[in-house]
Structure formats: C-alpha cells, structure tokens
Design an enzyme around this catalytic site. Structure first.
Site, PDB file in Angstrom:
ATOM      1  N   ASP A 259      -4.235  39.943  71.458  1.00  0.00           N
ATOM      2  CA  ASP A 259      -3.711  38.768  72.167  1.00  0.00           C
ATOM      3  C   ASP A 259      -3.240  37.645  71.236  1.00  0.00           C
ATOM      4  O   ASP A 259      -2.241  36.987  71.509  1.00  0.00           O
ATOM      5  CB  ASP A 259      -4.754  38.223  73.156  1.00  0.00           C
ATOM      6  CG  ASP A 259      -4.970  39.178  74.324  1.00  0.00           C
ATOM      7  OD1 ASP A 259      -4.134  40.091  74.506  1.00  0.00           O
ATOM      8  OD2 ASP A 259      -5.977  39.037  75.038  1.00  0.00           O
TER       9      ASP A 259
ATOM     10  N   THR B 141      -9.971  44.503  71.510  1.00  0.00           N
ATOM     11  CA  THR B 141     -10.102  45.678  72.391  1.00  0.00           C
ATOM     12  C   THR B 141     -10.491  46.924  71.613  1.00  0.00           C
ATOM     13  O   THR B 141     -11.271  47.743  72.097  1.00  0.00           O
ATOM     14  CB  THR B 141      -8.765  45.927  73.132  1.00  0.00           C
ATOM     15  OG1 THR B 141      -8.552  44.837  74.007  1.00  0.00           O
ATOM     16  CG2 THR B 141      -8.796  47.201  73.941  1.00  0.00           C
TER      17      THR B 141
ATOM     18  N   SER C  19      -9.968  38.154  70.730  1.00  0.00           N
ATOM     19  CA  SER C  19      -9.100  37.267  69.941  1.00  0.00           C
ATOM     20  C   SER C  19      -8.632  36.046  70.723  1.00  0.00           C
ATOM     21  O   SER C  19      -8.064  35.121  70.140  1.00  0.00           O
ATOM     22  CB  SER C  19      -7.916  38.032  69.355  1.00  0.00           C
ATOM     23  OG  SER C  19      -6.919  38.246  70.316  1.00  0.00           O
TER      24      SER C  19
HETATM   25  N1  ASP Z   1      -8.305  40.451  74.803  1.00  0.00           N
HETATM   26  C1  ASP Z   1      -8.180  41.388  73.698  1.00  0.00           C
HETATM   27  C2  ASP Z   1      -8.156  40.591  72.402  1.00  0.00           C
HETATM   28  O1  ASP Z   1      -7.145  40.025  72.068  1.00  0.00           O
HETATM   29  C3  ASP Z   1      -6.941  42.194  73.860  1.00  0.00           C
HETATM   30  C4  ASP Z   1      -6.721  43.259  72.811  1.00  0.00           C
HETATM   31  O2  ASP Z   1      -7.342  43.319  71.780  1.00  0.00           O
HETATM   32  O3  ASP Z   1      -5.801  44.090  73.051  1.00  0.00           O
HETATM   33  O4  ASP Z   1      -9.170  40.497  71.741  1.00  0.00           O
END
Ligand code: ASP
Length: 333
Positions: A86, A12, A54
């Site tokens: 994540d 993110t 991730s």
């Molecule tokens: N879906 C994102 C990831 O894990 C969530 C984040 O980075 O907060 O890459």
C-alpha cells in the site's frame, strides 16, 4: 555466491488471517522457508526490522530502514526489503533520497496475497527480488513486482487487487524478470565513489487534492501546521482564480512565511507544465511556488521531506528540488 540481507517489515506477504482481517504475523525466517530454491541463488541473512501493515509506515520507519541498510552496507552485496504494497511506492521514493549513489541493489518487494496462500504471488516476487539484489548490472533503490524492476522514484501502486499492482510512471522499467532470468531494458552507468546516507526528514508536508469550487480558506488553516504544501491541481497545472482571487492570496501567505508550495497534477501521466495556461503562469510567478514536472507525487512528497530537513532557504530548496535524483525528474532537452 553473493551475500544478501533480507530486511523484513511486514505487509500482506507476511500476513495471516486474524479475527479482524489480515495482519502481519510471519517472521523473516517463515517467509524465506516458503522459497527453498533461494538457497541455491545466494547466501541470505535475515533481519526483522518491523512487522506492520504498511498503512502504518511512517517517515521514522523510513529512517530506520535507511539506517539499517547503512549499518550493514559493507557486509552485504545487496538488500531485499519485504514491505506492504500500500505505501511501498512512498518508501521506495523516500529511500531513493535517503540512500544515494549506491552501487549495490536495494530491492523492495511484497505481494498481493500472503506467502501462505495457495494462489500467492509472494514466492515469485521474493525469488525475483533476490535475483535482482544479486545482479551485477542493477544498483540503487528499486521495486520488484510481477516480473518488473522499477526505479524507486517512478513506482506507483495502480491496482488494489491484481498481481500487476505497480507501474513505472513515465519511465521505462529498468528490467524484466522471467523464469529466473533478467532482461535488462536499460544499461545504466554505475555510480562511482561512496554511497551517501541521510538521516533526517521533515514530515510536515501536506498534499491537497483540488476539487472544483474548493474554499481557499483551507490553505490558511493548514499554514501553521505544515512546512510545505503539495497541491494536486488539474491538467498541466494551475490554481483557480475565482472572482476575489482568494486562492492566489492564500498562496502568497505561504510564500510570505518562506514555505514552498509545489503544484502537481491529478492526471496520472505526463506531469505538470505551469507555463501553458494563464491559471498556471500566474501561480508560478509567486515566489516559492514550484512545480512537479514529471516527478510522481510520492517523489515530490519525500523529496520535500528530505530537502526541508537540510534547508529552509527557498533558493537552495528550489535548486535541490530541481536537481534530478535517481531518475525522479525528467525533462525534454
Ligand atoms: N495492507 C497491506 C500493506 O500494505 C497490503 C499489501 O501488503 O499488499 O501492508
């Protein structure tokens, strides 16, 4: 001024809106340009190793991150790895086994909001991560988030949306970061000698979460496909003994093939203790059955992957499993 290497992997923190939701789009330089004050803290080189959500992180990616740290280890004083939140706790655990005895800080961080978002936690987390990476008293694999420094083997994502996304499970935070300063809660003795890098993992580890009444046939179905099974059982730990004892028979089938089964708990805190109840003691008496004690599931999974890449001998495996690495296993003396 210390020399720190930023290894960017996505998440993110590097995301921007796309037609079908947030996705990593920003490169390492874009991220750094959002926190100009970093230039006064340390000298930074940046490397874009991956740019993924991730959710898509795999054991091969963990090996690539470890190899990247190894390749650059003697050129830098510390490392910051930007990563999605994540699966960050899995990567932090995996790196804790792949890179041992490091005197240098290896710091994972990320954010709940993109660094381009007005309300982001990314700028603070990134600054704090570099602060930790150039600190003389910190070392080894750590996760820095929302002002906390957490040992790589103890981290768990506890909140999907709030800024305080991570907790240190059953172990004190190593340090606290406030207004650009570090408060060390724990002064640990620095390791001596050279770091140990490992370059193999066996990803054939499965985690099964028990529910009441689960059909034990599932254990037989998994057996040909996996080298180890982690069972998230209930309370301090145990396996159901329904009328025909099929569950224990299925565990015996894994044991007969020399494949370990680790029993852990679905309860978030305080770990397993298989000796307490008959349902636990009977399971523990089967050869090849181990228990997690205070290790997190993230640590159990990645430790098994690391150990299975070195040995299939159940005695050696059990010895390695119960040897603490980077505070993963804590026991009452
Ligand atoms: N879906 C994102 C990831 O894990 C969530 C984040 O980075 O907060 O890459």
């Amino acid at each position: 001024m210390k020399n720190i290497l930023l290894i960017a992997t996505g998440g993110t923190i590097a995301s921007r809106p796309t037609e079908d939701g947030l996705a990593p789009q920003l490169c390492a330089e874009d991220i750094l340009s959002c926190v100009p004050s970093l230039a006064e803290l340390c000298h930074i080189d940046a490397l874009q190793l991956l740019n993924i959500d991730s959710t898509n992180m795999s054991p091969d990616n963990w090996l690539a991150i470890a190899a990247c740290v190894k390749e650059n280890y003697f050129r830098y004083d510390g490392f910051v790895i930007t990563h999605g939140t994540d699966t960050m706790a899995y990567t932090a655990s995996a790196l804790s086994y792949l890179i041992q005895n490091s005197v240098k800080p290896i710091v994972l961080t990320g954010s709940q909001k993109s660094i381009y978002d007005q309300e982001t936690d990314a700028r603070r987390n990134l600054f704090d991560a570099f602060l930790a990476a150039q600190d003389d008293a910190l070392f080894g694999v750590m996760l820095v988030f929302d002002g906390r420094v957490i040992s790589g083997t103890r981290a768990r994502k506890m909140r999907t949306k709030s800024m305080n996304a991570f907790s240190s499970i059953d172990y004190p935070e190593l340090a606290l970061l406030r207004d650009g300063r570090i408060l060390h809660y724990i002064r640990r003795e620095k390791p001596t000698g050279l770091p140990a890098f490992y370059d193999k993992l066996d990803s054939r580890v499965f985690v099964l979460r028990l529910i009441p009444g689960m059909n034990p046939d599932v254990l037989h179905l998994l057996l040909p496909h996996y080298d180890a099974l982690v069972i998230e059982s209930f309370g301090v730990g145990g396996l159901p003994c329904y009328e025909q004892e099929d569950f224990l028979a299925a565990v015996h089938a894994w044991s007969a093939q020399g494949k370990p089964i680790v029993i852990t708990t679905q309860v978030p805190h305080e770990g397993s203790d298989l000796g307490v109840y008959q349902v636990g003691a009977r399971a523990a008496s089967i050869p090849g059955v181990l228990q997690a004690h205070t290790m997190t599931v993230e640590s159990v999974v990645t430790k098994l992957m690391w150990i299975l890449s070195q040995t299939r001998d159940l005695n050696t495996l059990s010895q390695l499993f119960y040897t603490p690495v980077a505070h993963d296993l804590l026991r009452f003396e």
